[in-house]
Design an enzyme around this catalytic site. Structure first.
Site, PDB file in Angstrom:
ATOM      1  N   HIS A  40      41.258  71.990  16.899  1.00 58.55           N
ATOM      2  CA  HIS A  40      40.369  73.042  16.395  1.00 58.55           C
ATOM      3  C   HIS A  40      40.282  74.217  17.363  1.00 58.55           C
ATOM      4  O   HIS A  40      39.252  74.452  17.989  1.00 58.55           O
ATOM      5  CB  HIS A  40      38.983  72.455  16.110  1.00 58.55           C
ATOM      6  CG  HIS A  40      38.888  71.843  14.756  1.00 58.55           C
ATOM      7  ND1 HIS A  40      38.008  70.828  14.445  1.00 58.55           N
ATOM      8  CD2 HIS A  40      39.566  72.101  13.603  1.00 58.55           C
ATOM      9  CE1 HIS A  40      38.154  70.498  13.173  1.00 58.55           C
ATOM     10  NE2 HIS A  40      39.099  71.253  12.650  1.00 58.55           N
ATOM     11  N   CYS A  94      44.135  60.982  18.398  1.00 62.56           N
ATOM     12  CA  CYS A  94      43.594  60.615  19.705  1.00 62.56           C
ATOM     13  C   CYS A  94      43.352  59.095  19.756  1.00 62.56           C
ATOM     14  O   CYS A  94      42.809  58.518  18.803  1.00 62.56           O
ATOM     15  CB  CYS A  94      42.276  61.349  19.935  1.00 62.56           C
ATOM     16  SG  CYS A  94      41.452  60.754  21.418  1.00 62.56           S
ATOM     17  N   GLU A 124      37.880  64.090  11.055  1.00 66.74           N
ATOM     18  CA  GLU A 124      37.797  62.743  11.679  1.00 66.74           C
ATOM     19  C   GLU A 124      37.033  61.788  10.756  1.00 66.74           C
ATOM     20  O   GLU A 124      37.402  60.621  10.597  1.00 66.74           O
ATOM     21  CB  GLU A 124      37.095  62.829  13.043  1.00 66.74           C
ATOM     22  CG  GLU A 124      37.015  61.457  13.714  1.00 66.74           C
ATOM     23  CD  GLU A 124      36.232  61.470  15.024  1.00 66.74           C
ATOM     24  OE1 GLU A 124      36.214  62.506  15.711  1.00 66.74           O
ATOM     25  OE2 GLU A 124      35.619  60.436  15.339  1.00 66.74           O
ATOM     26  N   THR A 160      33.393  60.879  17.150  1.00 67.03           N
ATOM     27  CA  THR A 160      33.556  60.878  18.614  1.00 67.03           C
ATOM     28  C   THR A 160      32.873  62.071  19.288  1.00 67.03           C
ATOM     29  O   THR A 160      32.581  62.021  20.472  1.00 67.03           O
ATOM     30  CB  THR A 160      35.054  60.884  18.994  1.00 67.03           C
ATOM     31  OG1 THR A 160      35.693  61.930  18.265  1.00 67.03           O
ATOM     32  CG2 THR A 160      35.716  59.568  18.698  1.00 67.03           C
ATOM     33  N   CYS A 188      32.801  59.929  22.452  1.00 64.30           N
ATOM     34  CA  CYS A 188      33.793  60.003  23.532  1.00 64.30           C
ATOM     35  C   CYS A 188      33.143  60.525  24.815  1.00 64.30           C
ATOM     36  O   CYS A 188      32.333  61.448  24.765  1.00 64.30           O
ATOM     37  CB  CYS A 188      34.904  60.924  23.048  1.00 64.30           C
ATOM     38  SG  CYS A 188      36.018  61.393  24.323  1.00 64.30           S
ATOM     39  N   SER A 216      35.490  74.347  15.838  1.00 66.01           N
ATOM     40  CA  SER A 216      35.478  73.148  16.679  1.00 66.01           C
ATOM     41  C   SER A 216      34.060  72.594  16.784  1.00 66.01           C
ATOM     42  O   SER A 216      33.162  73.231  17.342  1.00 66.01           O
ATOM     43  CB  SER A 216      36.021  73.519  18.068  1.00 66.01           C
ATOM     44  OG  SER A 216      35.550  72.612  19.031  1.00 66.01           O
ATOM     45  N   ASN A 218      32.865  70.118  18.572  1.00 63.06           N
ATOM     46  CA  ASN A 218      32.353  69.845  19.927  1.00 63.06           C
ATOM     47  C   ASN A 218      31.983  71.141  20.633  1.00 63.06           C
ATOM     48  O   ASN A 218      31.034  71.185  21.400  1.00 63.06           O
ATOM     49  CB  ASN A 218      33.338  68.968  20.709  1.00 63.06           C
ATOM     50  CG  ASN A 218      34.507  69.748  21.281  1.00 63.06           C
ATOM     51  OD1 ASN A 218      34.401  70.367  22.330  1.00 63.06           O
ATOM     52  ND2 ASN A 218      35.642  69.746  20.587  1.00 63.06           N
ATOM     53  N   SER A 260      38.952  71.583  22.973  1.00 62.16           N
ATOM     54  CA  SER A 260      40.221  72.048  22.392  1.00 62.16           C
ATOM     55  C   SER A 260      40.541  73.488  22.807  1.00 62.16           C
ATOM     56  O   SER A 260      41.379  74.140  22.192  1.00 62.16           O
ATOM     57  CB  SER A 260      40.150  71.924  20.867  1.00 62.16           C
ATOM     58  OG  SER A 260      38.927  72.457  20.397  1.00 62.16           O
TER      59      SER A 260
HETATM   60  S1  SF4 Z   1      37.014  64.722  22.466  1.00 58.18           S
HETATM   61 FE1  SF4 Z   1      37.482  62.595  22.986  1.00 58.18          FE
HETATM   62  S2  SF4 Z   1      37.916  61.685  20.990  1.00 58.18           S
HETATM   63 FE2  SF4 Z   1      38.073  63.870  20.686  1.00 58.18          FE
HETATM   64  S3  SF4 Z   1      40.249  64.317  21.007  1.00 58.18           S
HETATM   65 FE3  SF4 Z   1      39.191  64.562  22.976  1.00 58.18          FE
HETATM   66  S4  SF4 Z   1      39.447  62.607  24.049  1.00 58.18           S
HETATM   67 FE4  SF4 Z   1      39.841  62.278  21.872  1.00 58.18          FE
END
Ligand code: SF4
Length: 281
Positions: A40, A94, A124, A160, A188, A216, A218, A260
């Site tokens: 992302h 992943c 995901e 995650t 994660c 993204s 995260n 990312s």
């Molecule tokens: S944030 Fe964690 S689960 Fe997501 S791609 Fe990265 S290592 Fe993998």
């Protein structure tokens, strides 16, 4: 103005691995496609496109060549269908997501209801959901958990990149409603460490800049955490989006980046902020 760069800013293990697999695959002569972006981040995806890795829309299947499975994973039945059509499959999912997929399949086969905590439309989640062979529900919020009717046996697992504090609240609510409830800590560490560090940045700096794709999850969460701490928080995809005039008011600025976000994008942002410092009298 002092700039503090988060130690955890930038590519996590899963993204680094997916990009590496993509670049190795691109050395061949076959056409390479991903269903949706490999990761992302629009800037990274554009760089990969220049190397021959073509991102198709999420819901479009390639009809030839190589399918490169994105870091978030893909629905199992869709992969099987494309393999049956003769496509070569290269899996860049992943390993943490693969571990959640395997857990879901195992508990689902043992008769547990699967409760996946995450963003309903996130790739995901669409992938995880496909590994359940029996009842499976998506819980996106505490409100969803409160509305859940309950079941005798359930296994709870999170996206995650879900917010750790929110997951805890949701799990507390769900364990009240499920007689035999198995909860997995699937968030994660790359995500939780970034979240902890952005908390610290927000507490110790006058403002926080979060660099990364607007698509993204995260990265968006990092910006939400910084904003929730009551400090000005700026989520930018590139240096060009920085509202530079606003930074003159800050003595210390924290900078972090989603899992990312390529380093060169973050370094551009820092260079642009350093320009603000130099321009000061
Ligand atoms: S944030 Fe964690 S689960 Fe997501 S791609 Fe990265 S290592 Fe993998």
């Amino acid at each position: 103005m002092k700039i503090v760069l988060a130690k955890t800013a930038g590519f996590c293990m899963g993204v680094k691995r997916a990009v590496q697999i993509a670049l190795e695959t691109a050395r061949g002569t076959e056409d390479i496609f991903t269903c949706g972006p490999l990761i992302h981040n629009p800037q990274a995806v554009e760089t990969l496109r220049e190397k021959g890795i073509v991102p198709l829309p999420d819901d479009t299947d390639p009809d030839h060549g190589i399918l490169l499975i994105r870091a978030h994973g893909m629905p199992a039945d869709r992969i099987a269908r494309l393999r049956d059509k003769g496509l070569q499959i290269i899996d860049a999912t992943c390993p943490h997501v693969v571990s959640s997929q395997n857990r879901i399949r195992k508990f689902s086969e043992e008769g547990y209801t699967i409760l996946i905590v995450g963003d309903r439309e996130h790739p995901e989640i669409l992938s995880l959901q496909s590994f359940a062979v029996g009842p499976c529900e998506i819980i996106s919020s505490l409100a969803d958990a409160r509305a859940f009717a309950g079941t005798p046996r359930a296994m709870v697992i999170a996206q995650t990149t879900f917010n750790a504090a929110e997951y805890e609240e949701i799990c507390t609510e769900l364990t009240r409603k499920v007689l035999q409830c198995k909860v997995f800590q699937s968030i994660c560490k790359a995500t939780s460490r970034r979240q902890e560090e952005v908390h610290h940045l927000a507490a110790t700096c006058d403002a926080v800049v979060v660099v990364g794709g607007r698509n993204s999850a995260n990265t968006r969460r990092l910006a939400e955490i910084a904003a929730a701490a009551g400090k000005p928080a700026f989520h930018v995809e590139t240096a060009a989006e920085l509202p530079l005039a606003e930074f003159a008011a800050f003595a210390t600025v924290g900078v972090t980046a989603g899992a990312s976000t390529p380093d060169w994008v973050t370094q551009d942002v820092i260079a642009r902020l350093q320009g603000v410092i130099q321009e000061r009298p």
